[in-house]
Scaffold this active site. Structure first.
Site, PDB file in Angstrom:
ATOM      1  N   GLU A   1      31.013  71.373  21.448  1.00  0.00           N
ATOM      2  CA  GLU A   1      30.251  72.240  22.353  1.00  0.00           C
ATOM      3  C   GLU A   1      29.392  71.443  23.338  1.00  0.00           C
ATOM      4  OE1 GLU A   1      28.076  74.582  19.410  1.00  0.00           O
ATOM      5  OE2 GLU A   1      26.228  73.631  20.021  1.00  0.00           O
TER       6      GLU A   1
ATOM      7  N   ARG B   1      35.864  72.471  20.506  1.00  0.00           N
ATOM      8  CA  ARG B   1      34.988  73.593  20.848  1.00  0.00           C
ATOM      9  C   ARG B   1      34.445  73.551  22.275  1.00  0.00           C
ATOM     10  NH1 ARG B   1      30.757  75.193  18.798  1.00  0.00           N
ATOM     11  NH2 ARG B   1      31.451  77.329  18.743  1.00  0.00           N
TER      12      ARG B   1
ATOM     13  N   GLU C   1      33.903  81.786  19.411  1.00  0.00           N
ATOM     14  CA  GLU C   1      32.550  82.164  18.995  1.00  0.00           C
ATOM     15  C   GLU C   1      32.066  83.362  19.828  1.00  0.00           C
ATOM     16  OE1 GLU C   1      29.472  79.189  19.558  1.00  0.00           O
ATOM     17  OE2 GLU C   1      28.116  80.267  18.216  1.00  0.00           O
TER      18      GLU C   1
ATOM     19  N   ASP D   1      23.658  81.724  25.261  1.00  0.00           N
ATOM     20  CA  ASP D   1      23.144  81.051  26.454  1.00  0.00           C
ATOM     21  C   ASP D   1      24.265  80.672  27.425  1.00  0.00           C
ATOM     22  OD1 ASP D   1      23.023  79.193  23.921  1.00  0.00           O
ATOM     23  OD2 ASP D   1      23.498  77.856  25.571  1.00  0.00           O
TER      24      ASP D   1
ATOM     25  N   TRP E   1      18.733  67.835  16.626  1.00  0.00           N
ATOM     26  CA  TRP E   1      18.527  69.283  16.453  1.00  0.00           C
ATOM     27  C   TRP E   1      19.861  70.007  16.489  1.00  0.00           C
ATOM     28  CZ3 TRP E   1      19.411  73.761  19.442  1.00  0.00           C
ATOM     29  CH2 TRP E   1      18.901  74.941  18.844  1.00  0.00           C
TER      30      TRP E   1
ATOM     31  N   ARG F   1      30.278  83.547  10.821  1.00  0.00           N
ATOM     32  CA  ARG F   1      29.556  82.288  10.635  1.00  0.00           C
ATOM     33  C   ARG F   1      28.328  82.582   9.788  1.00  0.00           C
ATOM     34  NH1 ARG F   1      26.278  78.816  15.212  1.00  0.00           N
ATOM     35  NH2 ARG F   1      24.632  80.259  14.584  1.00  0.00           N
TER      36      ARG F   1
ATOM     37  N   TYR G   1      18.169  75.824  12.097  1.00  0.00           N
ATOM     38  CA  TYR G   1      19.068  76.282  13.158  1.00  0.00           C
ATOM     39  C   TYR G   1      19.901  77.482  12.678  1.00  0.00           C
ATOM     40  CZ  TYR G   1      23.097  77.022  15.950  1.00  0.00           C
ATOM     41  OH  TYR G   1      24.044  77.668  16.687  1.00  0.00           O
TER      42      TYR G   1
ATOM     43  N   GLU H   1      31.225  72.977  11.630  1.00  0.00           N
ATOM     44  CA  GLU H   1      31.095  72.620  13.041  1.00  0.00           C
ATOM     45  C   GLU H   1      30.052  71.519  13.222  1.00  0.00           C
ATOM     46  OE1 GLU H   1      30.109  76.117  15.260  1.00  0.00           O
ATOM     47  OE2 GLU H   1      28.989  74.977  16.757  1.00  0.00           O
TER      48      GLU H   1
ATOM     49  N   HIS I   1      32.998  77.305  22.177  1.00  0.00           N
ATOM     50  CA  HIS I   1      31.587  77.641  22.112  1.00  0.00           C
ATOM     51  C   HIS I   1      31.373  78.974  22.832  1.00  0.00           C
ATOM     52  CE1 HIS I   1      27.257  76.206  23.333  1.00  0.00           C
ATOM     53  NE2 HIS I   1      27.228  76.878  22.192  1.00  0.00           N
TER      54      HIS I   1
ATOM     55  N   ASP J   1      27.871  76.153  10.968  1.00  0.00           N
ATOM     56  CA  ASP J   1      27.499  75.171  11.995  1.00  0.00           C
ATOM     57  C   ASP J   1      26.450  74.222  11.419  1.00  0.00           C
ATOM     58  OD1 ASP J   1      26.817  73.786  14.291  1.00  0.00           O
ATOM     59  OD2 ASP J   1      26.548  75.579  15.537  1.00  0.00           O
TER      60      ASP J   1
ATOM     61  N   HIS K   1      25.326  71.669  13.120  1.00  0.00           N
ATOM     62  CA  HIS K   1      24.497  71.345  14.288  1.00  0.00           C
ATOM     63  C   HIS K   1      24.051  69.880  14.309  1.00  0.00           C
ATOM     64  CE1 HIS K   1      22.155  72.933  17.771  1.00  0.00           C
ATOM     65  NE2 HIS K   1      23.053  73.884  17.702  1.00  0.00           N
TER      66      HIS K   1
ATOM     67  N   ASN L   1      21.387  75.496  29.190  1.00  0.00           N
ATOM     68  CA  ASN L   1      20.180  75.954  28.502  1.00  0.00           C
ATOM     69  C   ASN L   1      19.092  74.875  28.462  1.00  0.00           C
ATOM     70  OD1 ASN L   1      18.557  77.669  27.049  1.00  0.00           O
ATOM     71  ND2 ASN L   1      19.759  77.572  25.147  1.00  0.00           N
TER      72      ASN L   1
HETATM   73  O1  EZ4 Z   1      22.694  75.704  19.741  1.00  0.00           O
HETATM   74  O2  EZ4 Z   1      24.219  77.022  22.687  1.00  0.00           O
HETATM   75  O3  EZ4 Z   1      27.589  77.161  17.996  1.00  0.00           O
HETATM   76  N1  EZ4 Z   1      26.665  77.435  18.694  1.00  0.00           N
HETATM   77  C1  EZ4 Z   1      25.594  76.651  18.927  1.00  0.00           C
HETATM   78  C2  EZ4 Z   1      24.595  77.174  19.916  1.00  0.00           C
HETATM   79  C3  EZ4 Z   1      23.759  76.080  20.568  1.00  0.00           C
HETATM   80  C4  EZ4 Z   1      23.190  76.603  21.871  1.00  0.00           C
HETATM   81  C5  EZ4 Z   1      22.361  75.543  22.586  1.00  0.00           C
HETATM   82  O4  EZ4 Z   1      21.903  76.059  23.811  1.00  0.00           O
HETATM   83  O5  EZ4 Z   1      25.459  75.599  18.352  1.00  0.00           O
HETATM   84  O6  EZ4 Z   1      23.777  78.127  19.293  1.00  0.00           O
HETATM   85 CO    CO Z   2      27.273  75.017  17.477  1.00  0.00          CO
END
Ligand code: EZ4
Ligand code: CO
Length: 403
Positions: free
Chosen positions: A263, A284, A340, A317, A403, A148, A160, A237, A313, A211, A213, A38
């Site tokens: 991921e 993951r 997921e 995407d 991010w 989730r 996010y 996560e 994961h 998550d 992130h 992605n």
């Molecule tokens: O942000 O795959 O757990 N899932 C994630 C995803 C990621 C995307 C990034 O391209 O964290 O949504």
């Molecule tokens: Co994630």
């Protein structure tokens, strides 16, 4: 001898960008693999088109592991998301071919099903707590056994996991990457409040996930884990950016909330320390970003020794090809934990013809020979590549945050 007679890269954007590798054998069997990374799609497309496809021609498609080693060791430059996504695409396409030649779904080649179906988690989100509760209810009503939960944080503009304009799972946008603001303090105060209401409203009869992130420091992640213990999360996560793996030891010393990560990992070497030191509960790594079915199986075999379970994961995407491949792996490994499921956006189904099923919270890849996904090239040609980027995060002072 059957040989590989053609290997080509297909790019399409039915709702979002997908890169697919299609391999054809001299006796006319085709296999496909997902090569989507992605926001960096064309780098993998070029890696395949310019450097890998020419090397595949004339090779014996039945030698999956040998071709894997040839591409991994033969490049000299090892690992990394671009290389490992490209190798994954070749690997999955070759498993697809092997399955079609044998007349068997890939999970049968992997030893057969060790479970009836694959537990997947749905994605709930909300701009506020009532919206989040509605969404959790909607997902449970559809039969999911795991959810989730991600909610907007008051005072933080975009967060996010809370999609803009209702396009579930869509995060990448055109032009320059969009900028999202981040505020750790507000987040840490808010998450336990909404998880409490989710458990109050719906009880404990389903798995609840979240998550982070990659946004916290180790001590902040430890605090979050502790503050969620009463709500008995299935996992949190990516609590911290996982380049710093020793950080997980600190988090773990402070909380019994299970930890999931991986991921953005792309090889077994990224996973080794966290698994062998038992610093995580779920790994993951995905089929498409970690070297394909062959390499993911090695990661999961290592994990099995240490009581670490899978939690692949499965964001939208990752194309339907790698999602289907993940279901074959999930069905056939003993230490499966959770999969997921972020449903793909329409009109993906114009291009990707899938055979998987969802029933009562469990998914099954189907019994078509191979991976069970067919790619409609004519339909794909209608959806031109559309350059997009994932967002970036900044703090109030303008500095860049994870991010
Ligand atoms: O942000 O795959 O757990 N899932 C994630 C995803 C990621 C995307 C990034 O391209 O964290 O949504
Ligand atoms: Co994630």
């Amino acid at each position: 001898m059957t040989t590989i007679s053609d290997a080509k890269v297909l790019i399409t954007c039915p709702g979002r960008n997908y890169v697919t590798l299609k391999i054809t054998t001299s006796d006319g069997v085709t296999g496909i693999g997902d090569a989507t990374l992605n926001g960096r799609e064309l780098s993998v497309a070029s890696y395949l088109r310019d450097h890998v496809c020419p090397l595949l021609l004339g090779k014996d498609p039945s030698c999956i592991e040998r071709i894997w080693q040839y591409l991994y060791k033969g490049a000299y430059w090892r690992r990394g998301p671009v290389t490992m996504t490209a190798i994954a695409a070749v690997d999955v396409a070759l498993w697809d071919i092997k399955g079609k030649q044998a007349g068997l779904p890939v999970y049968q080649l992997l030893g057969g099903a060790v479970r009836d179906g694959v537990t997947v988690y749905g994605q709930a989100s909300g701009e506020d707590i009532p919206q989040l509760l509605d969404d959790v209810g909607r997902i449970l009503d559809r039969g999911f056994r795991a959810v989730r939960a991600q909610a907007a944080v008051p005072g933080v503009e975009r967060v996010y996991g809370v999609p803009d304009g209702g396009r579930t799972g869509e995060q990448a946008g055109g032009g320059r990457p969009s900028v999202e603001g981040w505020d750790t303090g507000r987040y840490l105060n808010w998450v336990p409040r909404y998880m409490a209401t989710v458990r109050q409203e719906f009880g404990h009869g389903f798995h609840l996930l979240h998550d982070v992130h990659h946004r916290l420091t180790p001590i902040e992640a430890a605090h979050l884990g502790k503050s969620l213990e009463l709500f008995r999360m299935f996992w949190i996560e990516d609590p911290t950016p996982a380049e710093d793996q020793e950080a997980f030891r600190l988090i773990r010393q402070h909380t019994t909330t299970p930890l999931a990560v991986g991921e953005v990992f792309n090889s077994i070497w990224d996973c080794q320390y966290l698994i062998t030191e038992r610093l995580i509960d779920y790994i993951r790594t995905s089929v498409s970003h970690a070297g394909g079915i062959s390499h993911l199986r090695k990661i999961l075999s290592l994990a099995e020794l240490y009581g670490v379970r899978s939690g692949a994961h499965g964001a939208g995407d990752l194309s339907p090809v790698s999602f289907a491949a993940a279901l074959h792996v999930d069905l056939s490994v003993q230490n499966f934990g959770m999969q997921e499921y972020m449903e793909h956006l329409p009109p993906y189904q114009d291009v990707f013809k899938t055979t998987w099923t969802f029933e009562d919270g469990l998914m099954h890849p189907g019994d078509a020979p191979g991976i069970g996904v067919e790619y409609d090239e004519e339909a794909a040609a209608r959806f031109a590549y559309d350059p997009k980027y994932l967002p970036v995060n900044t703090l109030a002072d303008g500095s860049v945050h994870d991010w």
